[in-house]
Enzyme design. Structure first.
Site, PDB file in Angstrom:
ATOM      1  N   ALA A 283       0.847  -1.190   0.000  1.00  0.00           N
ATOM      2  CA  ALA A 283       0.000   0.000   0.000  1.00  0.00           C
ATOM      3  C   ALA A 283       0.885   1.244   0.000  1.00  0.00           C
ATOM      4  O   ALA A 283       2.092   1.172   0.228  1.00  0.00           O
ATOM      5  CB  ALA A 283      -0.899  -0.003   1.225  1.00  0.00           C
TER       6      ALA A 283
ATOM      7  N   GLY B 297      -0.238  -4.888   0.321  1.00  0.00           N
ATOM      8  CA  GLY B 297      -1.434  -4.729  -0.493  1.00  0.00           C
ATOM      9  C   GLY B 297      -1.325  -5.385  -1.853  1.00  0.00           C
ATOM     10  O   GLY B 297      -2.330  -5.825  -2.421  1.00  0.00           O
TER      11      GLY B 297
ATOM     12  N   GLU C 169      -2.154  -8.913  -1.232  1.00  0.00           N
ATOM     13  CA  GLU C 169      -3.593  -9.040  -0.996  1.00  0.00           C
ATOM     14  C   GLU C 169      -4.376  -8.945  -2.307  1.00  0.00           C
ATOM     15  O   GLU C 169      -5.383  -9.640  -2.486  1.00  0.00           O
ATOM     16  CB  GLU C 169      -4.041  -7.968  -0.007  1.00  0.00           C
ATOM     17  CG  GLU C 169      -3.514  -8.246   1.409  1.00  0.00           C
ATOM     18  CD  GLU C 169      -3.823  -7.144   2.394  1.00  0.00           C
ATOM     19  OE1 GLU C 169      -4.403  -7.453   3.453  1.00  0.00           O
ATOM     20  OE2 GLU C 169      -3.476  -5.980   2.112  1.00  0.00           O
TER      21      GLU C 169
ATOM     22  N   GLU D 225       3.530  -6.327   6.930  1.00  0.00           N
ATOM     23  CA  GLU D 225       2.939  -5.246   7.722  1.00  0.00           C
ATOM     24  C   GLU D 225       3.352  -5.253   9.190  1.00  0.00           C
ATOM     25  O   GLU D 225       3.448  -4.195   9.825  1.00  0.00           O
ATOM     26  CB  GLU D 225       1.406  -5.298   7.619  1.00  0.00           C
ATOM     27  CG  GLU D 225       0.838  -4.831   6.288  1.00  0.00           C
ATOM     28  CD  GLU D 225       0.739  -5.939   5.268  1.00  0.00           C
ATOM     29  OE1 GLU D 225       0.037  -5.762   4.265  1.00  0.00           O
ATOM     30  OE2 GLU D 225       1.381  -6.994   5.464  1.00  0.00           O
TER      31      GLU D 225
END
Length: 261
Positions: A66, A112, A115, A135
């Site tokens: 992200a 991200g 994901e 993370e």
């Protein structure tokens, strides 16, 4: 505003290739999420597209997480939960997209980006790829479905190991645990994924979409409930023009011509 998602449709192959183009590391920003959502909405209505591939621009990253620059705005934000749900909504849209999807991992696939790859049906990884959910190293944990989709794919114990340590896996390690379907040479991910997709796009989209729905929904239920889902979808497929064409083509000893709608 410069668009961060590019789409190329290959009508002859019944494919659409989505490229995340957010240099240098193709991070998944809010804008990328919005454009991905809009793109999948459009492709869901495109009867000439039977399968979708997602990759990253360049050769460094598929998507390296992200956009951390956006994180400060989330701290103490009373709308934090709604912001997270927006990300969930886009990835769920991809997860439930009624056509086969393949993530083509051509570089760093972290946070991200991982994901996003998990929301796709299949994953093809080039040999140099590192894939993981780091993370925890920032005092966080995956918040866009990583804790849920990874555990369903590789099992709870392996998912906990990956998320607890935050350490990335090599492409070969990811293949061994079923996180990726296939490992290919560096630079050949997209071409290999297209070959794989071509083995799907020659078939009926009516059948493909129901196969995906049966597996996705059935895996979240008991076997008995899953069989009921399969039965209902099997009944549906026998009402389509594609099954009539498929059976006729078999009896006539010719290739079927499916209408894909």
């Amino acid at each position: 505003m410069t668009k961060l998602i590019r789409v190329v449709k290959e009508k002859e192959n019944k494919l659409a290739v989505i490229t995340i183009d957010n240099p240098p590391l193709n991070v998944i920003s809010k804008q990328v999420f919005r454009e991905l959502g809009d793109t999948f909405d459009e492709l869901s209505k495109d009867t000439e597209t039977v399968a979708v591939l997602i990759t990253g621009a360049g050769n460094i990253a598929f998507a390296a997480g992200a956009d951390i620059k956006e994180f400060p705005s989330m701290m103490g934000n009373p709308n934090m939960k709604e912001m997270v749900k927006e990300s969930h909504a886009v990835l769920t849209k991809i997860d439930q997209f009624p056509k086969p999807t393949i993530a083509v991992l051509n570089g760093l696939t972290l946070g991200g980006g991982c994901e996003l790859a998990l929301a796709c049906d299949l994953r093809v990884a080039e040999t140099q790829v590192q894939i993981g959910l780091p993370e925890v190293k920032l005092g966080l944990f995956p918040g866009a479905g990583g804790t849920q989709r990874l555990s369903r794919l590789v099992g709870n114990a392996k998912a906990k190991e990956i998320i607890f340590t935050g350490d990335p896996l090599s492409a070969m390690e990811a293949e061994k645990i079923g996180l990726v379907n296939k490992v290919v040479e560096q630079g050949s991910g997209l071409s290999e994924a297209k070959i794989l997709a071509s083995r799907m796009t020659r078939h009926s989209l009516q059948a493909l979409s129901r196969i995906k729905k049966a597996i996705n929904e059935g895996s979240e239920t008991t076997l008995e409930q899953g069989l009921e889902i399969e039965t209902n979808l099997f009944e549906e497929i026998f009402q389509t023009e594609d099954v009539k064409e498929g059976v006729s083509a078999f009896l006539d000893k010719r290739k079927p011509a499916f209408v894909h709608r």
